[in-house]
Every structure is written in structure tokens, then in C-alpha cells.
Design a protein around this motif. Structure first.
Motif, PDB file in Angstrom:
ATOM      1  N   PRO A 106      -5.830  21.853  55.396  1.00 49.63           N
ATOM      2  CA  PRO A 106      -5.803  22.736  54.216  1.00 49.63           C
ATOM      3  C   PRO A 106      -5.765  24.199  54.618  1.00 49.63           C
ATOM      4  N   ILE A 107      -5.003  24.968  53.890  1.00 48.17           N
ATOM      5  CA  ILE A 107      -4.848  26.384  54.211  1.00 48.17           C
ATOM      6  C   ILE A 107      -6.171  27.133  54.071  1.00 48.17           C
ATOM      7  N   THR A 108      -7.052  26.641  53.226  1.00 48.83           N
ATOM      8  CA  THR A 108      -8.351  27.298  53.054  1.00 48.83           C
ATOM      9  C   THR A 108      -9.262  27.092  54.260  1.00 48.83           C
ATOM     10  N   GLN A 109      -9.028  26.052  55.041  1.00 44.55           N
ATOM     11  CA  GLN A 109      -9.850  25.788  56.215  1.00 44.55           C
ATOM     12  C   GLN A 109      -9.350  26.542  57.443  1.00 44.55           C
ATOM     13  N   ASN A 110      -8.042  26.456  57.685  1.00 48.73           N
ATOM     14  CA  ASN A 110      -7.462  27.092  58.871  1.00 48.73           C
ATOM     15  C   ASN A 110      -6.005  27.429  58.581  1.00 48.73           C
ATOM     16  N   PRO A 111      -5.701  28.658  58.155  1.00 48.11           N
ATOM     17  CA  PRO A 111      -4.315  29.014  57.821  1.00 48.11           C
ATOM     18  C   PRO A 111      -3.346  28.846  58.986  1.00 48.11           C
ATOM     19  N   VAL A 112      -3.790  29.112  60.205  1.00 47.02           N
ATOM     20  CA  VAL A 112      -2.908  28.996  61.372  1.00 47.02           C
ATOM     21  C   VAL A 112      -2.547  27.527  61.614  1.00 47.02           C
ATOM     22  N   ALA A 113      -3.557  26.656  61.578  1.00 47.84           N
ATOM     23  CA  ALA A 113      -3.299  25.228  61.767  1.00 47.84           C
ATOM     24  C   ALA A 113      -2.440  24.684  60.629  1.00 47.84           C
ATOM     25  N   TRP A 114      -2.671  25.178  59.419  1.00 49.35           N
ATOM     26  CA  TRP A 114      -1.854  24.755  58.269  1.00 49.35           C
ATOM     27  C   TRP A 114      -0.390  25.117  58.483  1.00 49.35           C
ATOM     28  N   ALA A 115      -0.117  26.346  58.891  1.00 52.37           N
ATOM     29  CA  ALA A 115       1.264  26.798  59.080  1.00 52.37           C
ATOM     30  C   ALA A 115       1.934  26.069  60.239  1.00 52.37           C
ATOM     31  N   SER A 116       1.200  25.857  61.335  1.00 51.27           N
ATOM     32  CA  SER A 116       1.795  25.179  62.488  1.00 51.27           C
ATOM     33  C   SER A 116       2.141  23.726  62.167  1.00 51.27           C
ATOM     34  N   ALA A 117       1.335  23.092  61.327  1.00 53.41           N
ATOM     35  CA  ALA A 117       1.618  21.707  60.940  1.00 53.41           C
ATOM     36  C   ALA A 117       2.801  21.614  59.984  1.00 53.41           C
ATOM     37  N   MET A 118       3.099  22.711  59.272  1.00 53.19           N
ATOM     38  CA  MET A 118       4.166  22.701  58.284  1.00 53.19           C
ATOM     39  C   MET A 118       5.530  23.070  58.862  1.00 53.19           C
ATOM     40  N   ILE A 119       5.595  23.515  60.099  1.00 57.40           N
ATOM     41  CA  ILE A 119       6.855  24.012  60.664  1.00 57.40           C
ATOM     42  C   ILE A 119       7.941  22.946  60.621  1.00 57.40           C
ATOM     43  N   LEU A 120       7.651  21.768  61.123  1.00 57.76           N
ATOM     44  CA  LEU A 120       8.663  20.713  61.151  1.00 57.76           C
ATOM     45  C   LEU A 120       9.081  20.249  59.755  1.00 57.76           C
ATOM     46  N   PRO A 121       8.154  19.953  58.839  1.00 64.41           N
ATOM     47  CA  PRO A 121       8.592  19.591  57.479  1.00 64.41           C
ATOM     48  C   PRO A 121       9.373  20.705  56.794  1.00 64.41           C
ATOM     49  N   TRP A 122       8.947  21.946  56.977  1.00 57.78           N
ATOM     50  CA  TRP A 122       9.680  23.057  56.379  1.00 57.78           C
ATOM     51  C   TRP A 122      11.107  23.119  56.892  1.00 57.78           C
ATOM     52  N   PHE A 123      11.251  23.038  58.201  1.00 60.47           N
ATOM     53  CA  PHE A 123      12.588  23.161  58.786  1.00 60.47           C
ATOM     54  C   PHE A 123      13.453  21.956  58.445  1.00 60.47           C
ATOM     55  N   ALA A 124      12.872  20.763  58.476  1.00 57.75           N
ATOM     56  CA  ALA A 124      13.651  19.559  58.183  1.00 57.75           C
ATOM     57  C   ALA A 124      14.190  19.584  56.762  1.00 57.75           C
ATOM     58  N   LEU A 125      13.298  19.762  55.800  1.00 58.88           N
ATOM     59  CA  LEU A 125      13.716  19.764  54.401  1.00 58.88           C
ATOM     60  C   LEU A 125      14.503  21.023  54.061  1.00 58.88           C
ATOM     61  N   GLY A 126      14.096  22.163  54.624  1.00 59.60           N
ATOM     62  CA  GLY A 126      14.771  23.423  54.321  1.00 59.60           C
ATOM     63  C   GLY A 126      16.160  23.496  54.890  1.00 59.60           C
ATOM     64  N   PHE A 127      16.343  23.064  56.132  1.00 64.91           N
ATOM     65  CA  PHE A 127      17.662  23.143  56.761  1.00 64.91           C
ATOM     66  C   PHE A 127      18.677  22.251  56.057  1.00 64.91           C
ATOM     67  N   LEU A 128      18.282  21.011  55.758  1.00 63.48           N
ATOM     68  CA  LEU A 128      19.221  20.094  55.110  1.00 63.48           C
ATOM     69  C   LEU A 128      19.612  20.583  53.723  1.00 63.48           C
ATOM     70  N   ASN A 129      18.670  21.147  52.986  1.00 67.81           N
ATOM     71  CA  ASN A 129      19.007  21.675  51.660  1.00 67.81           C
ATOM     72  C   ASN A 129      19.784  22.980  51.751  1.00 67.81           C
ATOM     73  N   SER A 130      19.552  23.758  52.805  1.00 67.43           N
ATOM     74  CA  SER A 130      20.276  25.021  52.941  1.00 67.43           C
ATOM     75  C   SER A 130      21.770  24.791  53.100  1.00 67.43           C
ATOM     76  N   ALA A 131      22.152  23.637  53.636  1.00 70.74           N
ATOM     77  CA  ALA A 131      23.581  23.332  53.788  1.00 70.74           C
ATOM     78  C   ALA A 131      24.266  23.288  52.428  1.00 70.74           C
ATOM     79  N   THR A 132      23.613  22.650  51.461  1.00 70.58           N
ATOM     80  CA  THR A 132      24.180  22.591  50.112  1.00 70.58           C
ATOM     81  C   THR A 132      24.240  23.967  49.472  1.00 70.58           C
ATOM     82  N   TYR A 133      23.191  24.752  49.663  1.00 67.66           N
ATOM     83  CA  TYR A 133      23.148  26.086  49.062  1.00 67.66           C
ATOM     84  C   TYR A 133      24.145  27.027  49.729  1.00 67.66           C
ATOM     85  N   ALA A 134      24.383  26.844  51.012  1.00 68.86           N
ATOM     86  CA  ALA A 134      25.365  27.677  51.702  1.00 68.86           C
ATOM     87  C   ALA A 134      26.764  27.422  51.157  1.00 68.86           C
ATOM     88  N   ARG A 135      27.099  26.175  50.954  1.00 70.17           N
ATOM     89  CA  ARG A 135      28.425  25.841  50.405  1.00 70.17           C
ATOM     90  C   ARG A 135      28.568  26.348  48.981  1.00 70.17           C
TER      91      ARG A 135
END
Length: 332
Positions: free
Chosen positions: A187-216
Motif C-alpha cells: 500500500p502506498i500509505t505504508q511505503n510509497p517507494v515499495a509501492w511504486a517499484s512494485a507497480m513498474i511492470l504492471p504500469w509498463f505492460a498495460l500502458g505500453f500495449l494500450n499506447s499502441a492503440t492511442y498512437a495510431r
């Protein structure tokens, strides 16, 4: 403006009311008796008397219309579930109790919703910034090497499912190279750094694939807008390129993108089942899937209704943004 807001609010409330009726109807469409699901599989334990007691405890012995009214009232002011010695207080927002572990559904939603919100909002920033940037630059440099590479990359990204892309990221960045640790939600309320580091892969995976549609989409809309008369007029007046492209062309081209972004955001907030499953997070989508497989209808009802709230709210927000972004749109 006031008339528009009132009309949209009434439409949103009627839509949510219809969804609540349908989802509540799902509760009684399940072939199994909810009391039997809570009682367990043992026939020695699940006697008819015990099943009847569970029905009274869950308030299932009351008429369907009464149960629906209690359900809707409980969301806003809370309610008492059951009667007599088995009665239990359920404070607002009361969404009932799970059939499997008898836990308040509002507690389950409150525990899993932040996981989904963390994934979706972070990924939305990635796909909007990356997709719009690539699409706009590609349109302005049409026919160049950058444009061809961007179009090719977007085609690959749009055709690749996250069920494949997510494990590839885990293999390449976690298991093989060790550049990142395996994502574990904090949880971000417990450790913001650990929260952000754990979210990097899900953010990039979901964000990159959707960005392809938005780019087109951004590239196509920008190219169409650049051929409009008002853009040619702005150029003829000698306005700087940054004003022509940023103030005039971009604002006109971004309207359809706002529509798609609002729909995507509302849908993803209702649950990112595959993303949560691939990266081992227990969010709203994964919880809803497990509840559906286990016929835990109170959780299914709560997640469906919450997803409808997100979609309806996103649509209203999109309509409001139209008038802000595009001066050609007038609310009426």
C-alpha cells in the motif's frame, strides 16, 4: 450547463438503477441455494434446519422486492441483515456478506480496490503520454523513418496480448537479468517507494500495449485535423507552429481520443483481471473472477455495480471535457 448536468445526472442514475436491478436478479438466477453454499458440502452438517437458519441470518427468507430495497438502502445508510438472534448490523456502504468466508463485502472491496486503482491510473498516464506523444510526432513527420518505425511498433503492440507480454517482461527483467524484483503489492500509505517499484511492470505492460492503440488513433486524428480549413487559415496568418499545432490542431484532434480514454479508464477501473493475474496481484478484477467461479454472488454483485459506477462516471466526465478541450462543442 446546469441543464446538461441535470440531464446527465438523471441518465447516470437511471443507468445505475437498471444495472442494480439486473445484478440483483443475477443473485436469484444462480441454480444453487445461497444458504447451501454458505453451509458447506457436508450433508451431515447441512441439515434442512441449518439451511433455514442461514437463510434467516442472511435475510434470504424475505420477499425479493424487500431484499432489493434493503440492498439499495444499505448502500447509503446501512442495514440490519437477518432477524431475531441472528440479526447483524451492516454499516454503510453495506454490500452484504461473502458466502464463502462470511466477511463483509465492503471490506473485501476496500482491500482490493486500491490495487486496481494503482495499476489503472499509473498505466493510464503511461499510455496517454506515450501514445499521444508518438502519434502526434508521427503525424507531423509523416513519411519519415520515425513515422514508419512508430507505425510498425504500434501495430506490434496493438496485436500483442498482455497475457503474452506480461510474462515476457517477467522473464526478461525479473528472472533472467534480475533488474527488477518480482512485484509484490505494498500500500502506498505504508511505503510509497515499495509501492511504486512494485507497480513498474504492471504500469509498463498495460500502458505500453494500450499506447499502441492511442498512437495510431492520435496519428490518424492529427493528420485529418491538419487538413482542415481552420488549420490552413492559422498557417496563412503566420501563427507560430507551436500555436497552430498545440492550440488549434491538437485541441480538435484530441476529442475522439478523450472518448476512448474515458471508456478504457472506466472499463479498467472495473477490474484488470489478466494484468492482476499475470503479476500476482489481488485486485478487484481477480477478486470478481474468483467470486464468479465460486458462485459468491454478493461479491459479484458489488464488483459489477462498482464497475458500472466507474463507466458511467467516466462517460459523464468525458462529456464535460468536450466543452473544455474543443471550442466547437457546446453543452446543451
Amino acid at each position: 450547463m446546469l441543464r446538461f448536468l441535470v440531464k446527465k445526472t438523471l441518465l447516470a442514475l437511471s443507468t445505475l438503477l437498471a444495472v442494480s436491478v439486473i445484478t440483483f436478479g443475477m443473485f436469484f438466477a444462480v441454480p444453487n441455494n445461497p444458504a447451501e453454499l454458505m453451509c458447506g458440502d457436508s450433508k451431515n452438517v447441512c441439515s434442512p434446519e441449518r439451511i433455514e437458519m442461514i437463510e434467516r441470518r442472511m435475510g434470504l427468507d424475505r420477499p425479493i422486492a424487500t431484499q432489493y430495497g434493503d440492498f439499495m438502502r444499505g448502500i447509503f445508510v446501512g442495514r440490519t441483515i437477518g432477524s431475531g438472534e441472528t440479526a447483524r448490523d451492516c454499516p454503510a456502504p453495506c454490500l452484504g456478506f461473502s458466502f464463502r468466508n462470511d466477511e463483509p463485502v465492503s471490506g473485501i472491496v476496500g482491500r482490493t480496490l486500491p490495487v486496481t486503482l494503482s495499476i489503472v491510473f499509473g498505466a493510464a498516464v503511461v499510455w496517454l503520454v506515450l501514445g499521444l506523444s508518438i502519434g502526434m510526432v508521427s503525424a507531423l513527420r509523416r513519411g519519415t523513418v520515425f513515422d514508419k518505425v512508430a507505425v510498425g511498433t504500434s501495430l506490434v503492440g496493438a496485436s500483442m496480448p498482455i497475457l503474452l507480454f506480461g510474462p515476457l517482461l517477467l522473464i526478461g527483467l525479473v528472472y533472467e537479468t534480475g533488474l527488477l524484483s518480482y512485484p509484490r503489492y505494498t500500500p502506498i500509505t505504508q511505503n510509497p517507494v515499495a509501492w511504486a517499484s512494485a507497480m513498474i511492470l504492471p504500469w509498463f505492460a498495460l500502458g505500453f500495449l494500450n499506447s499502441a492503440t492511442y498512437a495510431r488513433l492520435a496519428r490518424a486524428q492529427m493528420l485529418e485535423t491538419l487538413s482542415e480549413d481552420f488549420v490552413r487559415t492559422a498557417r496563412a496568418k503566420g501563427l507560430p507552429k507551436i500555436k497552430v499545432y498545440g492550440r488549434h490542431a491538437l485541441r480538435a484532434a484530441i476529442t475522439p481520443i478523450i472518448t476512448i480514454a474515458g471508456l478504457d479508464l472506466g472499463a479498467y477501473l472495473g477490474g484488470t483481471v489478466i494484468t492482476e493475474t499475470v503479476f500476482g496481484f489481488t485486485g478487484l478484477g481477480r477478486t470478481a473472477l474468483n467470486a464468479a467461479l465460486n458462485l459468491d454472488m454478493p461479491i459479484v454483485m458489488a464488483t459489477v455495480l462498482l464497475a458500472a459506477v466507474f463507466v458511467v462516471a467516466a462517460n459523464v466526465l468525458v462529456d464535460l471535457l468536450y466543452a473544455v478541450v474543443d471550442p466547437r462543442v457546446r453543452l446543451g
